[in-house]
Design a protein around this motif. Structure first.
Motif, PDB file in Angstrom:
ATOM      1  N   LEU A 626       0.840  -1.207   0.000  1.00 50.37           N
ATOM      2  CA  LEU A 626       0.000   0.000   0.000  1.00 50.37           C
ATOM      3  C   LEU A 626       0.874   1.256   0.000  1.00 50.37           C
ATOM      4  N   SER A 627       1.880   1.270   0.884  1.00 54.46           N
ATOM      5  CA  SER A 627       2.773   2.436   0.970  1.00 54.46           C
ATOM      6  C   SER A 627       3.580   2.618  -0.303  1.00 54.46           C
ATOM      7  N   ILE A 628       4.040   1.518  -0.887  1.00 53.55           N
ATOM      8  CA  ILE A 628       4.897   1.608  -2.071  1.00 53.55           C
ATOM      9  C   ILE A 628       4.101   2.095  -3.285  1.00 53.55           C
ATOM     10  N   ILE A 629       2.856   1.682  -3.436  1.00 55.10           N
ATOM     11  CA  ILE A 629       2.024   2.200  -4.537  1.00 55.10           C
ATOM     12  C   ILE A 629       1.830   3.706  -4.359  1.00 55.10           C
ATOM     13  N   LEU A 630       1.574   4.142  -3.117  1.00 55.37           N
ATOM     14  CA  LEU A 630       1.388   5.578  -2.854  1.00 55.37           C
ATOM     15  C   LEU A 630       2.687   6.351  -3.081  1.00 55.37           C
ATOM     16  N   ALA A 631       3.833   5.709  -2.773  1.00 56.70           N
ATOM     17  CA  ALA A 631       5.124   6.361  -3.022  1.00 56.70           C
ATOM     18  C   ALA A 631       5.329   6.582  -4.525  1.00 56.70           C
ATOM     19  N   HIS A 632       4.989   5.582  -5.334  1.00 58.54           N
ATOM     20  CA  HIS A 632       5.091   5.738  -6.792  1.00 58.54           C
ATOM     21  C   HIS A 632       4.103   6.785  -7.290  1.00 58.54           C
ATOM     22  N   SER A 633       2.977   6.890  -6.627  1.00 59.07           N
ATOM     23  CA  SER A 633       2.003   7.927  -6.981  1.00 59.07           C
ATOM     24  C   SER A 633       2.588   9.312  -6.749  1.00 59.07           C
ATOM     25  N   LEU A 634       3.209   9.515  -5.574  1.00 62.24           N
ATOM     26  CA  LEU A 634       3.836  10.801  -5.265  1.00 62.24           C
ATOM     27  C   LEU A 634       4.937  11.139  -6.280  1.00 62.24           C
ATOM     28  N   ALA A 635       5.642  10.099  -6.733  1.00 61.97           N
ATOM     29  CA  ALA A 635       6.762  10.300  -7.665  1.00 61.97           C
ATOM     30  C   ALA A 635       6.302  10.436  -9.108  1.00 61.97           C
ATOM     31  N   GLY A 636       5.018  10.145  -9.366  1.00 65.17           N
ATOM     32  CA  GLY A 636       4.524  10.191 -10.737  1.00 65.17           C
ATOM     33  C   GLY A 636       4.967   9.002 -11.571  1.00 65.17           C
ATOM     34  N   MET A 637       5.409   7.915 -10.935  1.00 67.70           N
ATOM     35  CA  MET A 637       5.892   6.720 -11.640  1.00 67.70           C
ATOM     36  C   MET A 637       4.727   5.743 -11.834  1.00 67.70           C
ATOM     37  N   VAL A 638       3.884   6.035 -12.812  1.00 67.87           N
ATOM     38  CA  VAL A 638       2.669   5.241 -13.000  1.00 67.87           C
ATOM     39  C   VAL A 638       2.991   3.809 -13.419  1.00 67.87           C
ATOM     40  N   ASP A 639       3.872   3.628 -14.370  1.00 67.63           N
ATOM     41  CA  ASP A 639       4.183   2.283 -14.878  1.00 67.63           C
ATOM     42  C   ASP A 639       4.782   1.390 -13.784  1.00 67.63           C
ATOM     43  N   LEU A 640       5.711   1.967 -13.000  1.00 64.61           N
ATOM     44  CA  LEU A 640       6.307   1.187 -11.910  1.00 64.61           C
ATOM     45  C   LEU A 640       5.263   0.859 -10.844  1.00 64.61           C
ATOM     46  N   GLY A 641       4.372   1.804 -10.581  1.00 62.08           N
ATOM     47  CA  GLY A 641       3.299   1.555  -9.619  1.00 62.08           C
ATOM     48  C   GLY A 641       2.391   0.424 -10.064  1.00 62.08           C
ATOM     49  N   LYS A 642       2.097   0.386 -11.382  1.00 61.08           N
ATOM     50  CA  LYS A 642       1.266  -0.691 -11.928  1.00 61.08           C
ATOM     51  C   LYS A 642       1.964  -2.044 -11.780  1.00 61.08           C
ATOM     52  N   LYS A 643       3.288  -2.056 -11.989  1.00 56.99           N
ATOM     53  CA  LYS A 643       4.041  -3.309 -11.833  1.00 56.99           C
ATOM     54  C   LYS A 643       3.995  -3.800 -10.395  1.00 56.99           C
ATOM     55  N   VAL A 644       4.105  -2.866  -9.459  1.00 56.96           N
ATOM     56  CA  VAL A 644       4.046  -3.236  -8.035  1.00 56.96           C
ATOM     57  C   VAL A 644       2.684  -3.854  -7.718  1.00 56.96           C
ATOM     58  N   PHE A 645       1.627  -3.240  -8.245  1.00 58.06           N
ATOM     59  CA  PHE A 645       0.285  -3.759  -7.975  1.00 58.06           C
ATOM     60  C   PHE A 645       0.128  -5.170  -8.543  1.00 58.06           C
ATOM     61  N   CYS A 646       0.605  -5.381  -9.756  1.00 55.55           N
ATOM     62  CA  CYS A 646       0.498  -6.710 -10.365  1.00 55.55           C
ATOM     63  C   CYS A 646       1.302  -7.759  -9.600  1.00 55.55           C
ATOM     64  N   SER A 647       2.465  -7.327  -9.033  1.00 55.10           N
ATOM     65  CA  SER A 647       3.324  -8.273  -8.314  1.00 55.10           C
ATOM     66  C   SER A 647       2.696  -8.777  -7.014  1.00 55.10           C
ATOM     67  N   ILE A 648       1.747  -8.011  -6.490  1.00 54.96           N
ATOM     68  CA  ILE A 648       1.111  -8.422  -5.231  1.00 54.96           C
ATOM     69  C   ILE A 648       0.527  -9.826  -5.364  1.00 54.96           C
ATOM     70  N   THR A 649      -0.162 -10.049  -6.470  1.00 61.49           N
ATOM     71  CA  THR A 649      -0.791 -11.354  -6.695  1.00 61.49           C
ATOM     72  C   THR A 649       0.152 -12.320  -7.396  1.00 61.49           C
ATOM     73  N   GLU A 650       0.830 -11.835  -8.441  1.00 65.21           N
ATOM     74  CA  GLU A 650       1.628 -12.726  -9.280  1.00 65.21           C
ATOM     75  C   GLU A 650       2.876 -13.254  -8.572  1.00 65.21           C
ATOM     76  N   CYS A 651       3.555 -12.389  -7.813  1.00 62.92           N
ATOM     77  CA  CYS A 651       4.820 -12.788  -7.185  1.00 62.92           C
ATOM     78  C   CYS A 651       4.684 -13.194  -5.719  1.00 62.92           C
ATOM     79  N   TYR A 652       3.705 -12.613  -5.037  1.00 65.98           N
ATOM     80  CA  TYR A 652       3.612 -12.847  -3.593  1.00 65.98           C
ATOM     81  C   TYR A 652       2.320 -13.555  -3.164  1.00 65.98           C
ATOM     82  N   GLN A 653       1.453 -13.878  -4.139  1.00 67.87           N
ATOM     83  CA  GLN A 653       0.205 -14.596  -3.866  1.00 67.87           C
ATOM     84  C   GLN A 653      -0.612 -13.953  -2.749  1.00 67.87           C
ATOM     85  N   ILE A 654      -0.657 -12.621  -2.766  1.00 68.14           N
ATOM     86  CA  ILE A 654      -1.448 -11.864  -1.792  1.00 68.14           C
ATOM     87  C   ILE A 654      -2.649 -11.263  -2.521  1.00 68.14           C
ATOM     88  N   ILE A 655      -3.817 -11.391  -1.935  1.00 73.95           N
ATOM     89  CA  ILE A 655      -5.020 -10.816  -2.543  1.00 73.95           C
ATOM     90  C   ILE A 655      -5.107  -9.342  -2.166  1.00 73.95           C
TER      91      ILE A 655
END
Length: 889
Positions: A626-655
């Protein structure tokens, strides 16, 4: 001369359990042959007949025969009488034993052995007080008499009295044998009497019993249980022969004092020396690793024992199930319980209790009911531990009637049974019923303890009845039997905090210390949330000082909470200092500081810390993401933020949770990608809630998208039609886009709403005092000065929004409502001192408007000060004419 140790005698109360005669299997009937045989005068024939009746379980008939013998004035042989007493022991029949005691004078030779046997009957049938009384009355006592008495106290686990009896025995001129020594040494270890243990060790050497394995292992066990591992290791190394019991004691001892590596080294050495490994050795390791929270290591030990052909027993399974349950891995605990049943290992009461506790944590009622059914089938209905865990489970799963039925079925209720049921009523909001049960408890054989009182206090205050809670707390202070403790004060503090009464929570915290009650970790964790806002900065420091004085720094939860609270009170530098000074950190430690950096707008520091965390091998959790997505939001890093969101389920099996979706809307919205934000909302697998539409509305407000703003505000209005702030916003949007008919409907609803007149309020801390300002309100003392200062604010401090975003605000314009509260607070801070303060701290109850935001930026630049202003949206940190929010809030 053996020195005598003075051992205080503890008061002893042993409950007596009387069983009916029929339970012993003895016949209650006497037959004709018995009556005729008693008339015979041959003593040998009488004894033979009594032995026959005794051997066939017909003790009632034997009592009848004894009665006839007594009337004839005849006697019975001592061996016959001893056999009858042994039959009472075998059948646990204290009632018949008392009848036999009445015929003691029929014995031909009443010697110490007969009396010792009678003493053993009382001791082994649960009548320890009767046994002790008979023991005290005996003029002659031999080794067997002392063994019977010491054995009785050992079975009842009254270890201190066992040690006392040992010294009395020595005063009587007798010394233990190799059978009795282990019992006495066990008592020394279990009551932690190191000095008595050393004395007995010297006596063992003098009596030449060092070569007896059982005695030798018992001496070693004393040193281990007393935590004297240096003594234990020295004795262990001096042993010519070390069996598995000795190795197990040493391994257990090192785990006990936290020297886990040494314990494992001993285990490895045990394997190298080809000492036969058994299930007990592995169970010690498995239990210890689970207690340390190292469940995976414990599971590896289970696999190793199976690879060696050692079958896990019920203790192994129970250790694993309770270990996983106590370390938050409740789903795996239940999986293990199912596997245990599948392989055919029958659970015991502790296993059942652990499994039910896991069901409670997961609130899986169906599984809990299955385990309840199994407990009934296995005869654990009278097990008070199982019963208490069932009460707790049904209460927390909101099945109070089922909890009541279990409570009523427990025959021998202990204090935990009562407390669990009272807590169940309180959790369900039935404090009246809880109090009724409290009164019944006072009338029962189980008086309320301090936990009972504390549960009631917590129940009342958490259900909003603070007066009753305080009344109980005060009554407790006047109670002769139960006194307030630290947990009592904690209950009030936590309750006030839950009710949002922060000042009351802090007031109780201070009164607690002035009343000479010392805060503990729970106190600190209860009171710190009351200081998690910017005008409470000094209060956080006060509590931090208390933590240092009470030496609570080793507590990881306390230090984590301090990091979080300092950040929320505007002191992120303090948060970092605490973080850097911590010798051990868990995922919550890292999350707290990362979240703090995001709160203050330091996205780069948050992302750097995230990289460090991963380099240390820690796996991020939901809070981290949650914090890392918001950090990317503050930085304007939309693509990296999207990757972080996708990794939640794909890499860490977290819903992902709803807050992660809301953060993604913030990510898209802050960068102006409103269409993508809308597509994201439409593709969400869960129903959007208010936080989603608020995030979208904020983006529309900043970027001027009126169409999506209408959609967002209408969805918010559908979800919360009674919210006066939403009503105010929707009216403004309808006015902008020209929807007079819809606006009319909202105005009608607004008029019906009793909370229509909601004004902005702000609080400011000046010289350790907190002042309150209301929009449009003026202080009598400072009205002229405040007005004068506000008049001097340059007119060029204007809203930047008129040409870019949508001019919609939660608060009415100053021309209508009067000067906004945060401006009044700012003016007060600046005119209240001869020079501008370095830091100004303000809290506002609703979102600050654009013009006030620009004013705060101007003040921070012109007066060279920092302004921390927390509104309902975020924490604004104004410095040098800039805001940490990036003008997006």
């Amino acid at each position: 001369m053996m020195p005598c140790m003075s051992v205080s005698k503890l008061p002893v109360i042993i409950p007596q359990k009387h069983k009916p005669d029929s339970s012993s299997g003895f016949s209650p009937h006497s037959n004709n042959s018995t009556r005729s045989l008693t008339k015979k005068s041959n003593p040998r024939f009488r004894d033979t007949h009594l032995d026959f009746l005794c051997g066939n379980g017909r003790l009632n008939e034997a009592i009848t025969v004894l009665d006839s013998i007594a009337k004839q004035g005849a006697k019975v042989r001592r061996n016959t009488y001893i056999n009858l007493l042994q039959a009472c022991i075998d059948s646990n029949s204290i009632h018949l034993a008392r009848k036999l005691h009445a015929f003691l004078n029929l014995v031909t030779e009443i010697d110490v052995f007969v009396k010792t046997k009678l003493l053993s009957v009382y001791a082994k049938c649960g009548c320890l007080d009767d046994a002790r009384e008979m023991f005290e009355d005996m003029r002659e006592r031999n080794l067997y008499t002392w063994s019977a008495m010491i054995g009785a106290y050992s079975r009842d686990q009254r270890w201190r009295e066992v040690v006392e009896l040992f010294f009395l025995m020595v005063q009587d001129g007798l010394f233990p044998d190799d059978f009795l020594f282990p019992k006495i040494l066990q008592a020394c270890g279990n009551c932690g009497d190191f000095e008595a243990g050393k004395l007995m060790h010297s006596l063992v050497i003098k009596l030449g019993m060092s070569c007896v394995r059982r005695v030798r292992n018992s001496v070693l066990a004393v040193y281990v249980k007393c935590g004297k591992l240096i003594w234990a290791r020295r004795f262990f190394e001096s042993m010519d022969e070390k069996d598995g019991v000795a190795w197990n004691s040493m391994i257990s001892g090192y785990f006990q004092i936290g020297e886990n590596d040494e314990a494992h080294r001993l285990f490895d050495k045990m394997c190298r020396e080809e000492i036969k490994l058994g299930v007990v050795t592995f169970n010690i390791l498995i239990r210890s690793y689970n207690q340390l929270g190292q469940c995976d290591v414990a599971m590896e030990m289970v696999k190793k024992m199976e690879s060696l052909g050692i079958t896990p027993d019920v203790f192994t399974w129970t250790c694993m199930i309770s270990g996983f349950a106590q370390n938050g891995r409740t789903s795996q605990a239940l999986d293990l319980f199912k596997e245990m049943s599948f392989v055919g290992v029958m659970p015991n009461g502790v296993t059942i209790t652990s499994a039910i506790s896991a069901c409670t944590d997961l609130k899986v009622l169906a599984m809990g009911m299955e385990i309840h059914s199994l407990a009934v089938k296995m005869g654990f209905t009278d097990d008070v531990l199982v019963g208490n865990s069932l009460i707790n489970m049904y209460s927390k799963c909101e099945e109070l009637e089922a909890a009541e039925r279990v409570f009523d079925m427990i025959k021998d209720k202990d204090v935990y049974s009562w407390n669990s049921m009272i807590a169940g009523y309180c959790q369900a909001g039935y404090c009246g019923k809880a109090y009724e049960l409290f009164i019944k408890m006072q009338e029962s054989d189980v008086p309320p303890n301090v936990i009972t009182w504390n549960v009631l206090i917590s129940g009342y205050i958490q259900n909003g009845n603070e007066d009753e809670a305080v009344d109980l707390f005060q009554r407790m202070g006047k109670n002769d039997k139960v006194k307030q403790n630290t947990a009592s004060w904690n209950s009030l503090i936590a309750g006030y905090q839950q009710l949002g009464q922060k000042n009351n929570a802090l007031g109780v915290f201070r009164k607690m210390q002035s009343s000479c009650f010392y805060p503990n970790c729970v106190t600190i964790l209860s009171v710190l949330p009351a200081c998690a806002y910017v005008v409470a900065s000094n209060k956080v420091k006060e509590i931090h000082g208390c933590v240092l004085r009470r030496s609570l720094e080793p507590s990881l939860p306390v230090m984590n909470s301090l990091i979080d609270t300092y950040a929320k009170s505007g002191n992120i530098v303090y948060s970092r200092t605490i973080f850097d000074g911590m010798s051990s950190k868990d995922i919550i430690t890292w999350n707290s500081l990362i979240c703090g950096y995001v709160l203050h707008g330091f996205w780069h520091a948050a992302l750097d810390l995230f990289d460090q965390m991963k380099s240390f091998g820690l796996k991020p959790n939901r809070g981290t993401f949650l914090s890392i997505i918001l950090a990317h939001s503050l930085a304007g890093m939309v693509d990296l933020g999207k990757k972080v969101f996708c990794s939640i389920t794909e890499c860490y099996q977290i819903i992902p949770m709803i807050e992660h979706y809301s953060a993604m809307i913030d990510l898209y919205g802050r960068s102006g990608k409103l269409e993508e934000a809308m597509e994201f909302i439409e593709d969400m697998p869960i129903e959007p809630d208010s936080s989603i539409w608020e995030a979208l509305l904020t983006a529309c407000r900043i970027h001027g998208n009126i169409d999506l703003a209408v959609l967002a505000i209408e969805r918010l209005f559908d979800l919360e039609p009674g919210d006066v702030l939403i009503q105010r916003l929707i009216l403004q949007i309808y006015a902008i886009c020209g929807k007079p008919e819809d606006a009319l409907k909202v105005r009608k609803l607004e008029k019906e709403n009793t909370r229509r007149n909601s004004f902005g309020q702000s609080w400011i801390e000046v010289k350790n005092l907190v002042y309150t300002f209301v929009t449009g309100g003026w202080s009598e003392s400072y009205s002229d000065l405040l007005y004068s200062w506000l008049q001097n604010v340059p007119e060029n401090v204007t809203a930047r929004s008129s040409h870019s975003g949508l001019c919609i605000e939660e608060e009415e314009k100053e021309e209508i409502s009067g000067i906004h509260s945060e401006k009044l607070a700012l003016a007060f801070a600046l005119i209240g001192s001869s020079q501008a303060p370095h830091t100004i701290r303000i809290v506002k109850n609703i979102r600050m408007c654009v013009h006030c935001h620009e004013t705060a930026k101007y003040v921070s630049m012109m007066h060279h000060c920092e302004i921390f202003l927390a509104d309902s949206k975020c924490l604004h940190h104004f410095k040098n004419g800039q805001c940490s929010c990036g003008d997006y809030w």
